[in-house]
Design an enzyme around this catalytic site. Sequence first.
Site, PDB file in Angstrom:
ATOM      1  N   ARG A  15       0.824  -1.218   0.000  1.00  0.00           N
ATOM      2  CA  ARG A  15       0.000   0.000   0.000  1.00  0.00           C
ATOM      3  C   ARG A  15       0.860   1.272   0.000  1.00  0.00           C
ATOM      4  O   ARG A  15       0.547   2.264   0.649  1.00  0.00           O
ATOM      5  CB  ARG A  15      -0.962  -0.003   1.198  1.00  0.00           C
ATOM      6  CG  ARG A  15      -2.046  -1.075   1.100  1.00  0.00           C
ATOM      7  CD  ARG A  15      -2.976  -1.041   2.295  1.00  0.00           C
ATOM      8  NE  ARG A  15      -2.298  -1.489   3.500  1.00  0.00           N
ATOM      9  CZ  ARG A  15      -2.716  -1.267   4.732  1.00  0.00           C
ATOM     10  NH1 ARG A  15      -3.833  -0.593   4.918  1.00  0.00           N
ATOM     11  NH2 ARG A  15      -2.042  -1.708   5.777  1.00  0.00           N
ATOM     12  N   ILE A 432     -26.994   4.085  15.603  1.00  0.00           N
ATOM     13  CA  ILE A 432     -26.860   2.940  14.698  1.00  0.00           C
ATOM     14  C   ILE A 432     -25.955   1.845  15.267  1.00  0.00           C
ATOM     15  O   ILE A 432     -25.927   0.726  14.777  1.00  0.00           O
ATOM     16  CB  ILE A 432     -26.365   3.416  13.305  1.00  0.00           C
ATOM     17  CG1 ILE A 432     -27.266   4.543  12.784  1.00  0.00           C
ATOM     18  CG2 ILE A 432     -26.330   2.298  12.290  1.00  0.00           C
ATOM     19  CD1 ILE A 432     -28.741   4.206  12.676  1.00  0.00           C
ATOM     20  N   SER A 434     -22.206   1.955  16.573  1.00  0.00           N
ATOM     21  CA  SER A 434     -20.867   2.251  17.058  1.00  0.00           C
ATOM     22  C   SER A 434     -20.799   3.667  17.631  1.00  0.00           C
ATOM     23  O   SER A 434     -21.516   4.568  17.195  1.00  0.00           O
ATOM     24  CB  SER A 434     -19.845   2.087  15.930  1.00  0.00           C
ATOM     25  OG  SER A 434     -20.153   2.916  14.852  1.00  0.00           O
ATOM     26  N   CYS A 645     -26.683   1.540   4.653  1.00  0.00           N
ATOM     27  CA  CYS A 645     -25.883   2.759   4.583  1.00  0.00           C
ATOM     28  C   CYS A 645     -26.227   3.647   3.395  1.00  0.00           C
ATOM     29  O   CYS A 645     -25.391   4.386   2.927  1.00  0.00           O
ATOM     30  CB  CYS A 645     -24.414   2.406   4.446  1.00  0.00           C
ATOM     31  SG  CYS A 645     -23.782   1.583   5.857  1.00  0.00           S
ATOM     32  N   HIS A 696     -21.107  11.566   8.209  1.00  0.00           N
ATOM     33  CA  HIS A 696     -19.842  11.550   7.455  1.00  0.00           C
ATOM     34  C   HIS A 696     -19.130  12.885   7.529  1.00  0.00           C
ATOM     35  O   HIS A 696     -18.086  13.085   6.925  1.00  0.00           O
ATOM     36  CB  HIS A 696     -20.102  11.150   6.010  1.00  0.00           C
ATOM     37  CG  HIS A 696     -20.850   9.856   5.910  1.00  0.00           C
ATOM     38  ND1 HIS A 696     -22.224   9.797   5.942  1.00  0.00           N
ATOM     39  CD2 HIS A 696     -20.430   8.571   5.854  1.00  0.00           C
ATOM     40  CE1 HIS A 696     -22.607   8.528   5.881  1.00  0.00           C
ATOM     41  NE2 HIS A 696     -21.540   7.771   5.834  1.00  0.00           N
TER      42      HIS A 696
HETATM   43  N1  GLN Z   1     -23.660  -0.994  13.369  1.00  0.00           N
HETATM   44  C1  GLN Z   1     -22.619  -0.493  12.556  1.00  0.00           C
HETATM   45  C2  GLN Z   1     -22.062   0.787  13.149  1.00  0.00           C
HETATM   46  O1  GLN Z   1     -22.790   1.474  13.792  1.00  0.00           O
HETATM   47  C3  GLN Z   1     -23.121  -0.212  11.172  1.00  0.00           C
HETATM   48  C4  GLN Z   1     -22.001   0.208  10.277  1.00  0.00           C
HETATM   49  C5  GLN Z   1     -22.409   0.415   8.858  1.00  0.00           C
HETATM   50  O2  GLN Z   1     -23.572   0.597   8.568  1.00  0.00           O
HETATM   51  N2  GLN Z   1     -21.486   0.419   7.939  1.00  0.00           N
HETATM   52  O3  GLN Z   1     -20.914   1.124  12.947  1.00  0.00           O
HETATM   53 ZN    ZN Z   2     -24.407   2.615   7.819  1.00  0.00          ZN
END
Ligand code: GLN
Ligand code: ZN
Length: 756
Positions: A15, A432, A434, A645, A696
């Site tokens: 990389r 969601i 994390s 997502c 994001h």
């Molecule tokens: N449950 C995961 C988080 O909250 C979902 C991650 C994702 O959707 N890519 O990070």
């Molecule tokens: Zn997501």
Amino acid sequence: MLTSVIGYPRIGALRELKFASEKYFKNEIDEKELASVAKSLRSAHLQSQKKAGIDLITSNDFSYYDILLDTAVLCGIVPKRYKELGLSDIDTYFAMARGYQGEKGDVKALAMKKWFNTNYHYIVPELDDDIKISLSGTKIFDEFIEAKNEGVETKPVVVGPYTLLSLCRYTGSKTREDRADEIIEVYSGIIEKLKGSGAKWIQFDEPSLVRDLSTEDKEFFKQLYKSILAVKGNVKILLQTYFGDVRDIYEELTSLEFDGIGLDFVEGKKTLELVEKYGFPGDKLLFAGLVNGKNIWRNNYEKTLSILDGLKKKGINTVLSTSCSLLHVPYTLEGEDKLSEEYKKHFAYAVEKLEELKELALLADTADRNSSEAFKKNEALFAEGRDCADVSVQERLKQIKESDYVRLPVRSEREKIQKTALGLPVFPTTTIGSFPQTKDVKKNRSAFRKGEISEEQYKEFNREKIKAVIEWQESIGLDVLVHGEYERNDMVEYFGESLSGFLFTEKAWVQSYGTRCVKPPVVWGDVSRKKPITVEWSVYSQSLTKLPVKGMLTGPVTILNWSFPREDISTEESMRQIALAIRDEVLDLEANGIKIIQIDEAALREKLPLRRSDWYSEYLDFAIPAFRLVHSGVKAETQIHTHMCYSEFTDIIPAIDDMDADVITFEASRSDLLILDTLKECNFETEVGPGVYDIHSPRIPSVDEIVTALEKMRGKIEDQKLWVNPDCGLKTRGEEETRQSLINLVEAARIIRKEA
Ligand code: GLN
Ligand code: ZN
């Protein structure tokens, strides 16, 4: 028989390009130093192909970020706002790819999308009416000359005009068709210039041809190429397709003035049939994509040779090729030291695929194959099979009944039962899964991996983190809590590690976008759950509070889509095996008192077939039932959530509803909420949590802003079905911004509750 490679990985075996670029972004190295890393990578990649004896080696497959963005720059498709920053060429390029924030201005990046059915992302070029398409870049010419100076005669590659214009975003009133003359001039210019530099072959990549094509599409394609090909003179043009077959345009393609046509025999289900039915012109070369550019298993020589023999019998002049760019596989098995030879002998990464190409091409020309060592070795490999079967898994699969795919009672009944059982307020708030993966969290995990701390120490640290995050969520008034996912590195790898049948590599990095690479696990054999995976963490988290804490799992579709799949059994079967393994986890969580279980399907849309006509029969008809198999065994009062997502599922809404989850959360904050209209039209039954803010970005959404978003949603979604949550997990965010954002989110929910 000649050999050809469509494109080669560019990020470097270790990389190198990623690390150099990141240093450049941080101003730790200058442009010159970055360019020199890039040059030495290009050189190494050329030499590796030359050494392997590949006949048609590609140049201009290198990219600092993305090949479609390179093509846009080549054609002068650079929006004004980036030019106006007044940056150097390379920095303007990176500004388009990554956004720019600094003394010269503040501009967001261009949009990014998945490249066809891969996990590689391209930058979406943007065309407003002011842009004049014209030959503006020099990269393709420079890299051709550079290779030539290194003693390698290459075929320069560029994304073709049809695919380029089909993937652009049009922000003005001009359409794709309005751009025909300009683009013809640019591509004619490219041919002229390369001809002048002595190129013998030029490769135009047109993967858009494997999609469903309308009459207008086909006419447009022909219009472009009829003119472009008129200037080719004695340079040969290869029209390269991949990721499927060209059933809608095969006859037209073969009658245009191309010198070579590249077809995908791996993913193109109808490729062979097309060639057999319509034949292939004797004055052209067929570039047969038979070495899989997307997966890492060894090629089965006998099978491949029988296809090559068939083509030869028909008198077709064939060049052996990869099925797509090798960009989608890791660089080399060399350095995969932790995997034993037992496993490794079944794999071929990019470098090893070159060997396969060469061996196959030689074998294709040999009558007496049985005296070839390479052939015998390959035959033996496939004859001996792999140690990957698990009879109990196969038995269990056979026992699945239709009723196992059906959760009872029906959702509307469950909804009532769950409302009573969970006692949540209207517009329940949640996240969601994390929470920020701060430095200490990563450090703890890596210290444990390296054996610097004991398992108990590792766990104790996570327990402390969980305790703090639960207390904090409770204190700000969230309704449904999460444990934060501190124990996870990656949502697929974490589960794969606890499932038998998965293999992990050390260095098998594949570019996902720009400097981001992923290291997909390999599905080696029959999959089952070795032991409970998340139960201990979930039970601990739930013990800390009276509020429900969601159990957090990754679903079978996502686990499989983000792994290298098996080739000896069907996707459907593999997916069902994984579904059963996750089902065990779901039932264990429930038995241990977890009342809400979220099963993430972040990658569900990714492998949706490129042709609409295949959506159901080739994918959704088994992917959706696989998801149902995971949760159909739970009690009515257990609430099943899923998360995606993205919100581009407008066209598969019935399938999403058919997953039969009780609640779905998805990204909606950046889209125009169009999806909500369609949910309404389709009478979507699942309760929904369209993300109310964009995770994001580090920006903190105000209470007002969230209230406004929720008001809009309330116009389209019944109050009883609306959840309030961010649009994805918070792991990449900082702690402070997360704190403030969630406080605002809870406050916004309180405000609209008063109105309801
Ligand atoms: N449950 C995961 C988080 O909250 C979902 C991650 C994702 O959707 N890519 O990070
Ligand atoms: Zn997501």
